[in-house]
Enzyme design. Sequence first.
Site, short mmCIF file in Angstrom:
data_model
loop_
_atom_site.label_atom_id
_atom_site.label_comp_id
_atom_site.label_asym_id
_atom_site.label_seq_id
_atom_site.Cartn_x
_atom_site.Cartn_y
_atom_site.Cartn_z
CG ASP A 134 13.89 42.87 4.18
OD1 ASP A 134 13.65 43.42 3.15
OD2 ASP A 134 14.86 42.40 4.79
CG ASN A 160 13.05 44.66 -1.52
OD1 ASN A 160 14.02 44.70 -2.28
ND2 ASN A 160 13.39 44.06 -0.57
CB SER A 190 9.21 37.06 -0.25
OG SER A 190 9.42 35.73 0.53
CG HIS A 238 14.30 39.52 1.71
ND1 HIS A 238 15.14 40.38 2.06
CD2 HIS A 238 14.04 38.64 2.71
CE1 HIS A 238 15.65 39.81 3.24
NE2 HIS A 238 15.03 38.82 3.58
C1 GRF Z 1 19.02 39.49 -5.18
O1 GRF Z 1 19.66 38.37 -4.91
C2 GRF Z 1 18.11 39.87 -4.30
O2 GRF Z 1 17.58 38.89 -3.60
C3 GRF Z 1 18.59 40.88 -3.39
O3 GRF Z 1 19.90 41.52 -4.29
C4 GRF Z 1 20.18 40.53 -5.20
C5 GRF Z 1 20.43 41.39 -6.40
O4 GRF Z 1 21.22 40.66 -7.34
N1 GRF Z 1 18.00 41.82 -2.68
P1 GRF Z 1 21.10 41.27 -8.73
O5 GRF Z 1 21.95 42.73 -8.77
O6 GRF Z 1 19.64 41.51 -9.35
O7 GRF Z 1 21.87 40.58 -9.48
#
Ligand code: GRF
Length: 220
Positions: free
Chosen positions: A149, A111, A140, A113
């Site tokens: 997370d 993931n 991260s 985050h």
């Molecule tokens: C990212 O900013 C990530 O940190 C979070 O969701 C967002 C997804 O953006 N988990 P995208 O759909 O990849 O543009």
Amino acid sequence: MGMKKLSIVVLISGNGSNLQSIIDAVEAKQINGQITAVISNNADAYGLERAKKHNIDQQVISHKSFTCREDFDHALSQKLTHLNPDIIVLAGFMRILGSALIQAFERKILNIHPSILPSYKGLNTFQRAIDNDEKEHGVSIHIVTPELDDGPVILRGRYPILTGDTASSLQGKGHRLEHKMYSKVLRWLGQGDLQINADTMIFQGKLLERPIEFEDNETS
Ligand code: GRF
């Protein structure tokens, strides 16, 4: 050179800009891998269009078609079992996965985050960091474990919070980093620089004892 291609499944819910960065890196042969499918829980996710444009298999498993989380997870789990990827990448996937699914794909789910974990788990990390007068924030990439997370962090990137920054300006800074960071981790996995084992991670031949700090200008 002789190494098997990393098979990657990307899970999204929305825009998919991280997905795009991975698609671009695969097409540019920066990652020894292929995206075998993009799965969205939301039929309207723009990321599905991105997959389509690049002839990548797209699948929708709408959480709205299921009465409970377990049934959604079960359907997703069956799909993932069938696809049998080496790595499952959550890229803006806005559903919490149950522990049965996570355990079925133990240490195979990553993931991204928007914070320097373990600080600022959960949502609205940008505003919370501003409200707390933090001087920096970050991104991260971690292994997904049943606790939200919380899994082992592989790569961590940082950027400063400056006077006048807003949640949305921080989000922009974060995105720019994210787009470099996911490809980097997948590049390492694809070329065997990073191995994720049952209890350990090995990075460039050494036991990884703490998160790697992302340096924006590196080329490796
Ligand atoms: C990212 O900013 C990530 O940190 C979070 O969701 C967002 C997804 O953006 N988990 P995208 O759909 O990849 O543009």
